[in-house]
Design an enzyme around this catalytic site. Structure first.
Site, mmCIF file in Angstrom:
data_model
loop_
_atom_site.group_PDB
_atom_site.id
_atom_site.type_symbol
_atom_site.label_atom_id
_atom_site.label_comp_id
_atom_site.label_asym_id
_atom_site.label_seq_id
_atom_site.Cartn_x
_atom_site.Cartn_y
_atom_site.Cartn_z
ATOM 1 N NE ARG A 21 -3.253 2.485 2.820
ATOM 2 C CZ ARG A 21 -3.535 3.045 3.967
ATOM 3 N NH1 ARG A 21 -3.145 2.496 5.091
ATOM 4 N NH2 ARG A 21 -4.236 4.164 4.002
ATOM 5 C CE1 TYR A 26 0.524 4.807 6.028
ATOM 6 C CE2 TYR A 26 -0.149 4.525 3.738
ATOM 7 C CZ TYR A 26 -0.395 5.001 5.015
ATOM 8 O OH TYR A 26 -1.558 5.673 5.274
ATOM 9 C CG ASN A 77 -0.111 2.598 13.012
ATOM 10 O OD1 ASN A 77 -1.204 3.114 12.790
ATOM 11 N ND2 ASN A 77 0.904 2.687 12.165
ATOM 12 C CB ALA A 80 -8.510 4.363 9.038
ATOM 13 C CG HIS A 83 -7.862 9.421 11.865
ATOM 14 N ND1 HIS A 83 -6.897 10.219 12.442
ATOM 15 C CD2 HIS A 83 -7.203 8.590 11.018
ATOM 16 C CE1 HIS A 83 -5.705 9.892 11.943
ATOM 17 N NE2 HIS A 83 -5.873 8.907 11.085
ATOM 18 C CG ASP A 90 -14.866 4.252 25.416
ATOM 19 O OD1 ASP A 90 -14.344 5.341 25.722
ATOM 20 O OD2 ASP A 90 -16.055 4.150 25.042
ATOM 21 C CD GLU A 101 -2.378 8.494 18.379
ATOM 22 O OE1 GLU A 101 -2.757 8.956 17.290
ATOM 23 O OE2 GLU A 101 -2.737 8.970 19.476
ATOM 24 C CB SER A 105 2.395 8.930 6.902
ATOM 25 O OG SER A 105 1.083 8.986 7.429
ATOM 26 N NE ARG A 114 -5.004 9.871 5.699
ATOM 27 C CZ ARG A 114 -5.366 8.589 5.632
ATOM 28 N NH1 ARG A 114 -5.311 7.832 6.710
ATOM 29 N NH2 ARG A 114 -5.775 8.066 4.497
#
Length: 152
Positions: A21, A26, A77, A80, A83, A90, A101, A105, A114
């Protein structure tokens, strides 16, 4: 828990496609290469490392919950889900395991959606934009933190 730091690395959706990808964003290394590198680093640092990857939000929540009581630190990581997922936030809050975290990129130099993270406010730290090296930096910090806590 033993004196050996136990670190859990969680990778979210599409990170199984590292090397495939968008290599310009990346990088060319794949997930297996990253995990092998982290396992070698963990041996040098004297910690135990476990890796988990899923494209499913629920599976990530389940794995975070399973870490309760047997994991000293989480490197995440969330892809998506960073976001969008209050559920992952939670779960991290519920288990009270410190976490870093990670983003491969520089998410702040990308699309505006993002720029917001649900996880950052609860994270011990955020590493953004250093490619796969960000995981190595995070692992160093996590082990240092856990060893200093166990020494006290």
């Amino acid at each position: 828990m033993s004196n050996t730091p136990k670190i859990l690395v969680i990778n979210g959706p599409n990170l199984n496609f590292l090397g495939i990808r968008e290599p310009s964003v990346y990088g060319a290394d794949n997930l297996q290469t990253l995990v092998a590198s982290l396992k070698a680093q963990s041996k040098e640092l004297g910690c135990e490392l476990e890796h988990f990857q899923s494209n499913s939000e629920g599976a990530i929540v389940d794995r975070i919950q399973a870490a309760y009581g047997n994991t000293d630190f989480i490197l995440i990581n969330a892809g998506a889900y960073t976001h969008t997922s209050v559920a992952i936030l939670d779960a991290l809050s519920a288990v009270s395991i410190p976490f870093i975290e990670i983003h491969i990129s520089n998410v702040h130099a990308r699309e505006e959606f993002r720029h917001h993270s649900f996880l950052s406010a609860k994270a011990m730290g955020v590493i953004v934009g250093f490619g796969l090296n960000g995981y190595r930096y995070a692992l160093d910090q996590a082990v240092s933190y856990v060893k200093s806590k166990k020494a006290n």
